[in-house]
Every structure is written in structure tokens, then in C-alpha cells.
Design a protein around this motif. Sequence first.
Motif, short mmCIF file in Angstrom:
data_model
loop_
_atom_site.label_atom_id
_atom_site.label_comp_id
_atom_site.label_asym_id
_atom_site.label_seq_id
_atom_site.Cartn_x
_atom_site.Cartn_y
_atom_site.Cartn_z
N ARG A 374 -36.84 -29.08 24.70
CA ARG A 374 -38.02 -29.96 24.74
C ARG A 374 -38.91 -29.59 23.83
NH1 ARG A 374 -37.53 -32.87 29.76
NH2 ARG A 374 -35.25 -32.74 30.43
N ARG A 375 -39.36 -28.56 23.58
CA ARG A 375 -40.41 -27.98 22.65
C ARG A 375 -39.83 -28.41 21.22
NH1 ARG A 375 -42.09 -21.95 22.44
NH2 ARG A 375 -40.19 -21.40 21.43
N VAL A 376 -38.68 -28.30 20.94
CA VAL A 376 -37.98 -28.69 19.43
C VAL A 376 -38.03 -30.09 19.50
CG1 VAL A 376 -36.03 -28.57 18.20
CG2 VAL A 376 -36.81 -26.67 19.46
N LEU A 377 -37.71 -30.89 20.61
CA LEU A 377 -37.90 -32.19 20.31
C LEU A 377 -39.22 -32.65 20.12
CD1 LEU A 377 -35.75 -33.56 23.55
CD2 LEU A 377 -35.46 -34.00 21.04
N ASN A 378 -40.30 -32.16 20.62
CA ASN A 378 -41.64 -32.36 20.43
C ASN A 378 -41.80 -32.08 18.82
OD1 ASN A 378 -42.45 -33.38 22.65
ND2 ASN A 378 -42.83 -31.68 23.54
N ALA A 379 -41.39 -31.01 18.26
CA ALA A 379 -41.64 -30.70 16.94
C ALA A 379 -41.18 -31.74 16.04
CB ALA A 379 -41.02 -29.21 16.59
N VAL A 380 -39.82 -32.10 16.27
CA VAL A 380 -38.97 -33.19 15.62
C VAL A 380 -40.03 -34.32 15.38
CG1 VAL A 380 -37.05 -34.69 15.40
CG2 VAL A 380 -36.91 -32.12 15.83
N THR A 391 -32.41 -41.27 17.76
CA THR A 391 -31.86 -40.37 18.82
C THR A 391 -31.65 -39.10 18.21
OG1 THR A 391 -30.78 -42.15 19.63
CG2 THR A 391 -29.46 -40.13 20.24
N THR A 392 -32.02 -38.13 18.90
CA THR A 392 -32.06 -36.68 18.38
C THR A 392 -31.23 -35.79 19.51
OG1 THR A 392 -34.21 -36.68 17.11
CG2 THR A 392 -33.38 -34.57 17.83
N VAL A 393 -30.29 -35.11 19.06
CA VAL A 393 -29.50 -34.29 19.96
C VAL A 393 -29.83 -32.71 19.88
CG1 VAL A 393 -27.14 -33.92 21.01
CG2 VAL A 393 -27.89 -36.10 20.01
N ILE A 394 -30.14 -32.27 20.78
CA ILE A 394 -30.22 -30.55 20.68
C ILE A 394 -29.34 -29.89 21.10
CG2 ILE A 394 -31.83 -28.58 20.92
CD1 ILE A 394 -33.41 -30.79 19.27
N SER A 424 -39.71 -40.97 24.05
CA SER A 424 -41.05 -40.97 23.39
C SER A 424 -41.28 -42.33 22.64
CB SER A 424 -41.10 -39.79 22.60
OG SER A 424 -42.32 -39.71 22.01
N ASP A 425 -42.33 -42.83 23.14
CA ASP A 425 -42.91 -44.04 22.29
C ASP A 425 -43.65 -43.75 20.93
OD1 ASP A 425 -41.68 -45.58 24.24
OD2 ASP A 425 -43.56 -45.86 25.54
N GLY A 426 -43.55 -44.61 20.10
CA GLY A 426 -44.30 -44.31 18.85
C GLY A 426 -43.97 -45.25 17.71
N PRO A 427 -44.56 -44.79 16.54
CA PRO A 427 -43.94 -45.75 15.56
C PRO A 427 -42.44 -45.39 15.14
CG PRO A 427 -45.82 -44.39 14.82
CD PRO A 427 -45.50 -44.01 16.35
N MET A 428 -41.71 -46.33 14.45
CA MET A 428 -40.42 -46.16 14.45
C MET A 428 -39.91 -46.61 12.72
SD MET A 428 -38.81 -44.72 16.93
CE MET A 428 -37.17 -45.07 16.86
N HIS A 429 -38.62 -46.61 12.61
CA HIS A 429 -38.33 -46.96 11.14
C HIS A 429 -38.60 -48.48 11.08
CE1 HIS A 429 -36.31 -47.08 7.49
NE2 HIS A 429 -36.09 -45.78 7.18
N TRP A 430 -39.00 -48.98 9.95
CA TRP A 430 -39.56 -50.23 9.65
C TRP A 430 -38.30 -51.38 9.53
CZ3 TRP A 430 -43.89 -52.28 10.44
CH2 TRP A 430 -44.10 -53.43 9.79
N ASP A 431 -37.21 -50.61 9.11
CA ASP A 431 -35.95 -51.42 9.06
C ASP A 431 -35.01 -51.54 10.13
OD1 ASP A 431 -36.78 -51.35 6.31
OD2 ASP A 431 -35.27 -50.00 5.62
N ASP A 432 -35.44 -50.96 11.38
CA ASP A 432 -34.57 -51.12 12.54
C ASP A 432 -34.59 -52.64 13.22
OD1 ASP A 432 -33.39 -50.70 14.98
OD2 ASP A 432 -34.23 -48.83 15.48
N HIS A 433 -33.84 -53.41 13.00
CA HIS A 433 -33.92 -54.68 13.71
C HIS A 433 -33.51 -54.56 15.17
CE1 HIS A 433 -29.38 -53.89 12.67
NE2 HIS A 433 -29.28 -54.74 13.69
N ARG A 442 -39.00 -46.94 20.91
CA ARG A 442 -38.95 -45.64 21.96
C ARG A 442 -37.77 -44.85 21.11
NH1 ARG A 442 -38.63 -46.57 28.18
NH2 ARG A 442 -40.88 -46.61 27.52
N ARG A 443 -38.19 -43.57 21.21
CA ARG A 443 -36.96 -42.58 20.59
C ARG A 443 -36.34 -41.85 21.82
NH1 ARG A 443 -41.79 -40.18 17.17
NH2 ARG A 443 -42.84 -40.11 19.34
N MET A 444 -35.15 -41.33 21.73
CA MET A 444 -34.32 -40.80 22.68
C MET A 444 -34.24 -39.13 22.51
SD MET A 444 -31.02 -42.05 24.74
CE MET A 444 -30.05 -42.06 23.37
N GLY A 445 -34.16 -38.22 22.91
CA GLY A 445 -34.03 -36.82 22.74
C GLY A 445 -33.00 -36.40 23.91
#
Length: 492
Positions: A374-380, A391-394, A424-433, A442-445
Motif C-alpha cells: 500500500r505504501r508503494v502504491l501511494n508512492a506510485v 491499474t498498478t499491480v504490486i 484512488s480518485d484523481g487526475p487521469m490520462h487525458w486520452d482515456d476514453h 479512479r485508479r486501481m491498485g
Amino acid sequence: MAYELLGDFLAELQDAGELVRIPVPVDSALELAEITDRICKIPGGGPALFFENVRGSTIPVVANLLGSRQRLCRALGVKSLDELSQRMLAFLQPELPDGWLGTLKRMPELAQRSMLPPRTVKTGLCQQVVKLGRDVNLWDFPVPRCWPDEINPLITQGQIYTRDPDGQTRGVGAFPLQLVDRTRLLPQWHHDYAACRHCRAARAAQRQLPIAIALGGDPVFPLMASAGLPFPADPCLLGGFLRSSSIELVKCRTNDVEVPANAEIVIEGFIDADGPLELSAPAGCGTGYYLPPEELPVIQVSAVTHRANPVWPTLVYGRPPMEDYWLQLARERLLTPMLQLAAPEVVDCHAPAFGAGRNYLFVSIRKDIPYQARRVLNAVWSFGPIAQTKTTVIVDADVNVQRPEEVWYAAGVHVNPERDVVFSDGPMHWDDHALPIRGVGRRMGIDATRKLPEEGAARPWPAALRTSGEVSERVTQRWAEYGLRRGPGGLG
């Protein structure tokens, strides 16, 4: 190794059999892109393509220039991309010299570092031919139109140079530009790009934004421009690091922006910060889908300069793998040591080709405390260049993230979705349709590491199946005796 001219690199590729020349006439509309797309899908990336005869222009086009691991390493002057990580790690965490003897031993390295900052020169080969005012006509260049619904051709392999209104911060980016007419371009940038930041600052200051698009030069320039260094770091310092030599910059003819002196072609212009926006046409992007039309500021071209016999480099966007996948591999080798500064437990990271450089990131870690993943996810999610990954997989350190099947196997056997999937909610890639609101989502870890009791693993975590070393070695030595066709790794 530094290449002063794009032609020097092309000559090396031809001598090495990595460049295919296409002498027959080829249309810049669709045909050139179709050829390039098929070559990019060859396992390993296929050769670079040199289109000698593009209809409607006297200027040749080079495509898939860095579309293989071998050519990318050649451009960077390394034997493997891991060497790039080692160089970056040594640069970020240098060992202090041990007395005068240590200083003498490190003199070559210290001298090399002193060459990193860019140098301004008075003249450059990119200004052998200068066209101003009425002489400017962007249709003279063989700008490809890659996909049927693209109305406007796209400049895709340019490095876009800007400065903030106070002249303190240089921006170098890489994004497509739509060619609207002979003197106008539309920049398809994202809101967090340096050029877009500079445009907002110019608008606030009620000033024009000077801008320049440089094509060609040292083949590492596309990587320099697309690396995504944390703002406001100067990408030209990274360029000097990549080529082990400072970049020579020359001032544009009609604005104060500086560009590489040995570029093939330079397009100069201005953005009127208070000017009207213009609706863009659909355009292909690296996801393999079209970008929707959007309102964009207009670049009014004031000059075009180029070498006497220039080459037009282009990058064809499409469904991965394409040339930009190989650039992404180099970017992740550069960014991994930077991520390790924030999260020292990180062993390696990889963005697989099928993720189009934005949908998936695999990270392996040395885990010894609960919830370390979880700590690494927050760093990413806090590290700008990869923060928008969907989507980030640790996984644990013994999982090779360069092999996606190992990552998904670990996820399959170690993940309890109720416990190990976080968002985690936040800014995402502008090209993601797929996002309901453009650029926000929303990003997924996924924590695919082996779980400790403190992480809610009430049952004992089982040991993995592994044969004994003695038996494995004996079977390897006797493999030829068994009469089996496959290698000593097994039948599968």
C-alpha cells in the motif's frame, strides 16, 4: 554516444542492416502508415523505414526509427536498457570521492557531468534554409495522415519547445500537432504538459506564447521530450545525460525559443493566449482508438527553417505494439531509479505493451512489513510520470515483472479482491476514453504480494511448490538421455 546529425544514425542503421529503403512512390495519406503499422507488429519491432519517394513532396520520411530494443540501445550508446537504469542510479546517488586518489580516478566522470547543461551557439545547420512570412507553407512537408477518419495530417515526432512568460523555465514536450492549413497548427497537449502550463501562464500575463517544433537531430531527442520529468526540470539536461554530451541550442529566427542547432526541421510560431480556440478533427492515438474533437489554441507559424536536404521523421500511433512502446521501455528504465528514491523497496517496474503505456504498471518489491505494498502504491500515485496509470499491480521480489504471465499468476493465487484491491480518485490520462469525465477518474491498485498475518491472513500462507536443487540438477544433466525433444525446462 552522441549523434550530431540524424543522418549519422541512419547511416549506421543502414550499415547494420536495420534500415530498409523504400524507393517506390508512397502516399503520405494512409499508405505510409499502413506499411509502418505492419512493420511495427513484427516480433521485436521490425526495421526502420526510409521512404525515399513520398508523393507531393521532395523530402523523404523516416518511420519506426527507434522501434526496436536494438536500435534504441544503439541510439543511447548502451548494450542494454538496464545499463540506462544503472547510469541514472549512479547519477542520482553518486559515491563521494575517497581523497585525492579517488578524485583523480573519477575525473573522466566529473568532466562528463560538466558537459550536461545545454550550450547556446550562434548558428546551426537547422537554419541553412529560412522561410518567413508568405514563403511559409507547411503543405510542402510530407506530413502523414495515418487513419481514415483523420481529416488533418499529424506532426507526431516533433519536440515542442516553450518557455514560461518570465523566461525562467524551459519546456520540452512530445505530443501530436494537427496541420490545419499552410501556417496553422493545433497542439494536442494534455493539461499537465509544460507547454500547456506555459500557455496558461501566458494567458494570465496577457502575453503571446512563443513556441517551436524541432524534428530530427540526435535520435535520443524523442526520448528526452517524452520522458515526463517532474515539472519544472529542464529536459535538455536529461538530453545531455542521455547523449553524454551537452546539447547545442540556437535561437529561433522569429522568437526567443532555443532549439537544437542540428535539428532537421524547425517550425517557429506563437500562440495568442487570448485568441479564439478551434475545434480539432478526430486523430489516432496510442490507445489504438481515435481522440475525439476538442477545442484547442492555434499555433500561428511565423517561420520554417531546415537543413539543405532534410529528412522528416514521423511516429505512427496505433494499437500496440508500435514504436512508442519501445520509447516507453526506455522511459521506465530511466524512471525506475527515480521511483526507488521515493520507495527504496522497489526492485523493478514494467509497463507492458498491451497497456499502451498508461493502463497497466507492474511493480515488484522487497516486502518485510505489513501493508508495504500500500505504501508503494501511494508512492506510485504521487510520482508524476506514472501517477495516471489506471491499474498498478504490486508483486513480491521473486516475480519477474518483465514477464506479464508471472505477474498475473501471482495476482491469481495471492489476491483476495475484498482485501487486496484499493482505489484512488484523481487526475487521469487525458486520452482515456473510458473515463466518464475526461482527465478525471479512479485508479486501481492490486496487492498481489504474499500476505503477512498482520494483513488479515488468518490462515497460514502456504509454501510454493519447488523441487529440490539436487534433483533439478540431476535431471538437467541427464535430459539428453530421456529422449525428450523440448529443452531442459520441461515439455510446456
